[in-house]
Design an enzyme around this catalytic site. Structure first.
Site, PDB file in Angstrom:
ATOM      1  N   TYR A 138       0.827  -1.198   0.000  1.00  0.00           N
ATOM      2  CA  TYR A 138       0.000   0.000   0.000  1.00  0.00           C
ATOM      3  C   TYR A 138       0.868   1.258   0.000  1.00  0.00           C
ATOM      4  CZ  TYR A 138      -3.010   3.738   1.684  1.00  0.00           C
ATOM      5  OH  TYR A 138      -3.674   4.935   1.819  1.00  0.00           O
ATOM      6  N   ARG A 151     -14.151  22.208  51.249  1.00  0.00           N
ATOM      7  CA  ARG A 151     -14.393  20.955  51.965  1.00  0.00           C
ATOM      8  C   ARG A 151     -14.308  19.725  51.059  1.00  0.00           C
ATOM      9  NH1 ARG A 151     -20.015  19.264  54.158  1.00  0.00           N
ATOM     10  NH2 ARG A 151     -20.541  21.403  53.622  1.00  0.00           N
ATOM     11  N   ASN A 195     -14.049   4.551   2.905  1.00  0.00           N
ATOM     12  CA  ASN A 195     -12.838   3.850   3.347  1.00  0.00           C
ATOM     13  C   ASN A 195     -12.627   4.142   4.825  1.00  0.00           C
ATOM     14  OD1 ASN A 195     -10.144   2.615   3.195  1.00  0.00           O
ATOM     15  ND2 ASN A 195      -9.379   4.714   3.339  1.00  0.00           N
TER      16      ASN A 195
END
Length: 486
Positions: free
Chosen positions: A39, A263, A394
């Site tokens: 690829y 607190r 894709n």
């Protein structure tokens, strides 16, 4: 964050050089075998993978880069852009991407100079890597587009010359290896995580200083109380608060129970510690890994086409960072509100103004802080599940990690400014009270702020004071706090 924004010497180890060389030789061997597709080296890109690529390896470089040079928006901050190049070099140094040694070495040489690619903010969906921003970065290194040298923006070819660099020459495999990773996402997320860790410690220190100045009883940080809550990071945060509050003397005028902005701070900041810790470890795993496609494994004669460019881990981590940082920002804004309120601030005048009406002290500072925290709230909508299919399906599911990471990065910068504003307020509260700090560690923190910031005896611009306070808090807390990682 400052270090990565400056010229930094980066060297490849002998093992890295050997791995890069071996990986490159394997790729060249694979490409020499007729008929074995790879690829991006023999094919088109994305959904056009079913078509052949260009014939020459040099043309394949243009084939990948030119169509991706489409980014928009302001340039990324220089620390993010440079960190992206460092992260990319680290990934390629594993030798699994098949990039050439000369290409990885070029990234290292760039980092040793004041050169920074000009990378547009918008364009990446965080899948198939940060294709668009990294394409702009690579184009800058080729002398195309723009770049910075020591913070000055100019045409990239001129910047290369000023920095003493030569334009990068690439083939298709090198070009794809440079853009097909999540390096922008990981870099921005990593810088955000580092800043968030530092700001968490600043938040603890400022909370202690505030509680001490008000004369709050330190029982909200009692070890047995916090151990009973069942969250170890809450207990650790309580220990850190208790260290800052050592020697504090409660005021008999304070109520039995403080507002939640004092607190409940061990619980809030302890939860933030857990979130920031998980996010930091996730991004660290990204930094240690390889993001690219395909990857090459010579020992297995394997070319693996997969999805190691999919930035989902850092997307989740960045969204969580943005949420945690914003809640710590909410706390800082509420603590400023506590200090300006004469009904809750220990008898000090409204807005901490010595002559209310004739002077306004931190009134504008509070308005700015409110604006900042609302901007943070609006920006931290999760990005990691905003998937929109693209690229001919894709990329039919995408993580948008880049947007998540850049949001977390900006949130961390805004939190620093909120803490700077709170630091100015704490310094002014100390000025207006004869009681002052009673805990020695808090006294040191207030003294460090007082050394750089004058009391507000007459209204003056505070914009620079806020930034100075942020710097003082960062440096003092990191140096003084025994919980700081060394």
């Amino acid at each position: 964050m400052d270090l990565v924004g400056r010229p930094t010497k980066v060297e490849l180890s002998e093992n890295a050089i050997a791995s890069i060389t071996r990986g490159r030789e394997f790729v060249e061997g694979v490409l020499a075998r007729n008929g074995r597709p790879v690829y991006g080296a023999t094919t088109g890109f994305g959904p056009l993978v079913v078509f052949e690529g260009r014939d020459s390896t040099t043309d394949q470089c243009d084939n990948v880069l030119q169509h991706l040079t489409v980014g928009q928006g302001a340039d990324l901050p220089i620390p993010v852009a440079r960190a992206s190049m460092l992260v990319r070099a680290r990934s390629l140094a594993h030798g699994l991407s098949g990039a050439s040694l000369s290409t990885v070495d070029a990234l290292c040489r760039m980092l040793a100079t004041g050169f920074t690619p000009a990378i547009p903010t918008w364009g990446s969906v965080g899948a198939s890597g940060d294709l668009v921003p990294l394409a702009h970065a690579v184009q800058s290194l080729r002398g195309v587009g723009h770049a910075y040298v020591d913070g000055e923006r100019m045409p990239a070819r001129d910047a290369l010359g000023v920095a003493g660099l030569t334009p990068l020459e690439l083939d298709g495999r090198d070009a794809l290896a440079l853009v097909n990773g999540t390096s922008v996402t990981t870099a921005a997320a990593g810088l955000a995580a580092l800043s968030a860790r530092r700001s968490l410690q600043v938040a603890i220190a400022l909370t202690a200083a505030l509680a001490d100045l008000l004369g709050a009883a330190p029982t909200f940080a009692a070890p047995s109380l916090l151990k009973a809550f069942g969250h170890p990071d809450v207990a650790t945060t309580g220990q850190e608060l208790a260290w800052w509050l050592e020697g504090s003397i409660p005021s008999p005028d304070r109520p039995l129970q403080e507002p939640y902005s004092i607190r409940c701070t061990p619980q809030l900041l302890g939860a933030a510690r857990s979130a920031i810790g998980w996010s930091t470890e996730t991004v660290s795993q990204d930094l240690r890994g390889v993001s690219d496609n395909p990857l090459f494994f010579p020992d297995e004669d394997l070319v693996a086409h997969g999805g190691n460019f999919f930035g989902q881990p850092s997307a989740f981590a960045s969204d969580l960072l943005a949420s945690a940082v914003t809640q710590v920002g909410n706390l800082a804004e509420r603590q400023i509100d506590l200090l300006v309120d004469p009904g809750r601030n220990g008898g000090r005048p409204p807005m901490l103004a010595a002559e209310p009406g004739r002077q306004h002290s931190i009134q504008g500072l509070q308005v700015m802080s409110t604006a900042l925290v609302v901007a943070m709230r609006r920006a931290c909508t999760p990005a990691a599940m905003q998937s929109v299919p693209t690229n001919l399906h894709n990329q039919d599911v995408v993580p948008f990690g880049t947007q998540a990471a850049l949001t977390a990065y900006e949130q961390s910068r805004m939190l620093r400014l909120l803490h700077g504003a709170l630091g100015v307020a704490v310094r002014q509260a100390a000025h207006l009270d004869d009681r002052g700090s009673t805990a020695s560690h808090c006294t040191g923190l207030v003294a460090a702020l007082s050394d750089r910031i004058d009391p507000i005896t007459r209204d003056r611009p505070l914009d620079e004071d806020i930034r100075i306070a942020a710097d003082v808090l960062d440096s003092y807390v990191q140096e003084a706090n025994p919980w700081t990682p060394r």
